[in-house]
Design a protein around this motif. Sequence first.
Motif, short mmCIF file in Angstrom:
data_model
loop_
_atom_site.label_atom_id
_atom_site.label_comp_id
_atom_site.label_asym_id
_atom_site.label_seq_id
_atom_site.Cartn_x
_atom_site.Cartn_y
_atom_site.Cartn_z
N LEU A 4 76.17 15.56 45.36
CA LEU A 4 75.29 14.71 46.16
C LEU A 4 73.97 14.58 45.42
CD1 LEU A 4 75.91 16.39 49.65
CD2 LEU A 4 77.01 14.34 48.74
N ARG A 6 70.16 12.60 45.28
CA ARG A 6 69.20 11.78 46.02
C ARG A 6 68.90 10.46 45.29
NH1 ARG A 6 63.67 14.73 46.54
NH2 ARG A 6 63.72 14.19 44.35
N LYS A 13 62.80 11.77 35.23
CA LYS A 13 62.42 13.08 35.77
C LYS A 13 61.21 13.52 34.97
CE LYS A 13 62.62 17.69 36.55
NZ LYS A 13 61.20 17.99 36.26
N ASP A 17 60.72 16.54 27.94
CA ASP A 17 61.88 15.98 27.24
C ASP A 17 62.29 16.79 26.01
OD1 ASP A 17 61.72 13.94 29.12
OD2 ASP A 17 60.69 12.56 27.76
N GLY A 18 61.70 17.98 25.83
CA GLY A 18 62.05 18.81 24.68
C GLY A 18 63.38 19.51 24.92
N GLY A 136 66.38 21.33 42.01
CA GLY A 136 65.11 21.42 41.32
C GLY A 136 64.03 22.13 42.10
N SER A 140 64.48 19.54 48.70
CA SER A 140 64.39 19.80 50.14
C SER A 140 65.62 20.56 50.62
CB SER A 140 64.26 18.47 50.89
OG SER A 140 65.29 17.60 50.49
N ALA A 157 52.54 20.66 36.12
CA ALA A 157 52.51 20.09 34.77
C ALA A 157 52.57 18.57 34.88
CB ALA A 157 53.69 20.61 33.95
N GLY A 265 69.25 26.57 37.96
CA GLY A 265 68.11 25.84 37.39
C GLY A 265 66.80 26.12 38.12
N ALA A 267 65.86 25.42 41.05
CA ALA A 267 66.02 25.90 42.43
C ALA A 267 66.16 27.42 42.46
CB ALA A 267 67.23 25.24 43.07
N ILE A 271 62.82 29.00 35.10
CA ILE A 271 62.04 28.35 34.04
C ILE A 271 61.40 29.46 33.23
CG2 ILE A 271 60.08 26.86 33.52
CD1 ILE A 271 60.65 25.27 35.88
N GLY A 278 63.11 24.70 30.68
CA GLY A 278 64.00 24.90 31.82
C GLY A 278 65.35 24.22 31.68
N ILE A 279 65.46 23.27 30.74
CA ILE A 279 66.73 22.52 30.63
C ILE A 279 67.86 23.48 30.25
CG2 ILE A 279 67.95 20.70 29.38
CD1 ILE A 279 65.21 19.30 29.01
C1 LIG Z 1 55.85 18.17 33.10
C2 LIG Z 1 57.05 19.03 32.80
C3 LIG Z 1 57.45 19.20 31.48
C4 LIG Z 1 58.60 19.95 31.19
N1 LIG Z 1 59.02 20.00 29.88
C5 LIG Z 1 60.17 20.61 29.58
C6 LIG Z 1 60.69 20.54 28.26
O1 LIG Z 1 60.12 19.89 27.37
N2 LIG Z 1 61.86 21.19 27.99
C7 LIG Z 1 62.53 21.88 28.96
O2 LIG Z 1 63.57 22.48 28.66
N3 LIG Z 1 62.07 21.94 30.24
C8 LIG Z 1 60.92 21.31 30.58
N4 LIG Z 1 60.48 21.31 31.88
C9 LIG Z 1 61.29 21.99 32.90
C10 LIG Z 1 62.51 21.13 33.25
O3 LIG Z 1 62.10 19.82 33.59
C11 LIG Z 1 63.29 21.74 34.41
O4 LIG Z 1 63.42 23.12 34.21
C12 LIG Z 1 64.68 21.11 34.55
O5 LIG Z 1 64.57 19.75 34.86
C13 LIG Z 1 65.47 21.83 35.65
O6 LIG Z 1 66.66 21.13 35.92
P1 LIG Z 1 67.30 21.17 37.37
O7 LIG Z 1 68.60 20.45 37.24
O8 LIG Z 1 67.29 22.54 37.92
O9 LIG Z 1 66.32 20.32 38.31
P2 LIG Z 1 65.89 18.80 38.21
O10 LIG Z 1 65.94 18.34 36.81
O11 LIG Z 1 64.60 18.70 38.95
O12 LIG Z 1 67.03 18.02 38.99
C14 LIG Z 1 67.15 18.12 40.39
C15 LIG Z 1 67.97 16.95 40.89
O13 LIG Z 1 68.22 17.13 42.28
C16 LIG Z 1 67.97 15.91 42.97
N5 LIG Z 1 67.60 16.28 44.35
C17 LIG Z 1 66.46 16.87 44.77
N6 LIG Z 1 66.52 17.10 46.09
C18 LIG Z 1 67.73 16.64 46.49
C19 LIG Z 1 68.38 16.60 47.75
N7 LIG Z 1 67.81 17.10 48.85
N8 LIG Z 1 69.62 16.05 47.82
C20 LIG Z 1 70.22 15.55 46.71
N9 LIG Z 1 69.65 15.56 45.50
C21 LIG Z 1 68.42 16.11 45.39
C22 LIG Z 1 66.84 15.24 42.18
O14 LIG Z 1 66.84 13.84 42.41
C23 LIG Z 1 67.23 15.61 40.75
O15 LIG Z 1 68.10 14.65 40.19
C24 LIG Z 1 59.33 20.59 32.22
C25 LIG Z 1 58.92 20.44 33.55
C26 LIG Z 1 57.80 19.67 33.84
C27 LIG Z 1 57.39 19.49 35.28
#
Ligand SMILES: Cc1cc2nc3c(=O)[nH]c(=O)nc-3n(C[C@H](O)[C@H](O)[C@H](O)COP(=O)(O)OP(=O)(O)OC[C@H]3O[C@@H](n4cnc5c(N)ncnc54)[C@H](O)[C@@H]3O)c2cc1C
Length: 392
Positions: A4, A6, A13, A17-18, A136, A140, A157, A265, A267, A271, A278-279
Amino acid sequence: MVVLERATFPRSKVCGDGVAPRAVRALHDMGLEQELEQAGYRRIRAFRVVGSWGEAVKAGIRRRNCTPDYAYVVPRSHLDDMLVAAVRRRGARVIEGVRAQGALTQTRGSRLGVTALKADGSTFVVKARVVVAADGSRGSFSRSFLPRGALTPNVIALRAYMAGVEEVDDALHFFLDKPLLPGYGWIFPGGRRGAPANVGVGMPVPALRRRNMGLRDVFSWFLGPESVAAAHLARARIIDPPQAFPLQLRYVRGRRRVGPILTVGDAANLINPLSGEGIAYALESGRIAADAIMHAFVSGPRVLSSYERRIDKAFAVDYLEGYALRRILSVPWVNGGVVRLLSRDERLAMGAMGILTNTIPPGRLLQPSLWTAILAPSRLRATLHRVRPARG
Ligand SMILES: Cc1cc2nc3c(=O)[nH]c(=O)nc-3n(C[C@H](O)[C@H](O)[C@H](O)COP(=O)(O)OP(=O)(O)OC[C@H]3O[C@@H](n4cnc5c(N)ncnc54)[C@H](O)[C@@H]3O)c2cc1C
């Protein structure tokens, strides 16, 4: 498997982007690195750090056991779209444009359910044996079942895409100018020929409060003439409005499992506290979660608790050490001295970049042999002798 989401893809996002070496390895293992190469992303083989004394150290990324000697810069609008396409190819049903609202309590004999809200206001329920929360740091859904405080952001950030950034192409650049501490600034070159650079700053929320400043003020300073980065940004222009996003860099506050719901990740607060990366951890924790779920399907839901143990084993020590290191490096004379020391010793510099890229555990710093080498009188003399500050 049902996903699912959003947003609707491709979606942007806020990120630097590193795609650092650990993330490259994870993408490679998923068979996706080739797609990046075919799409024209180039390999970036060095990191450059400018310390608070204005001096710089640049070092190549060293190949480690399982990680390559390069990184990429890939806009998340593209990277995440690629990941979702891969998930679909492997048979998952991805439902876009719906918000996961909360988990329905599991009663005896019944399956777990997640309520989802569509754009038209109607809701539906997805039944599952196990749920993975991957929403993430602003999600929510995770907030609906995690204890209060688990997802309270402690860092914020901001990034902008900028054209006309000069002399940054061959490395990922980090800046530790005093006004940016205890955070940092970065400039990551465009990942493909002609693409804009990703320029940003990150700062702990308490530090902003103490200074009574907003992150945008810090970013304006970073773009201004007093910052070391000014040399790269003199002719640069913002082509996409700067956007900010919260982060939780407190591993200990995070929860990795609540009953049959696993978090991954951001959530799960995964990080890296030193680099903000965090990727890689989102991809790695997803894989560990998938493994735990497969075991649970065979041996019963009790084995899901192995997920928490495996996450702790994989990340806890590195994160706690990384947190301590970040605190130490937030002191200007410490990072100034460290950068100077590293700028004079290529081997040490490559090792330090290994810590920054999370391919060497920070605990390696506790090795006595390392300190015997660092504290050698000739090296100490060279470190204490000032050199001219770096330009840019
Ligand atoms: C400014 C900034 C710079 C960064 N630079 C880097 C970098 O260069 N390299 C790196 O490795 N990391 C970097 N990070 C960290 C990285 O962005 C995150 O650690 C990474 O995106 C985590 O992935 P994730 O899948 O856990 O969460 P996210 O990438 O946030 O993905 C969460 C997904 O869940 C969806 N979602 C949210 N709530 C709901 C809901 N209730 N129902 C359904 N879907 C939902 C969102 O739409 C999103 O698609 C950076 C972070 C920030 C803020």
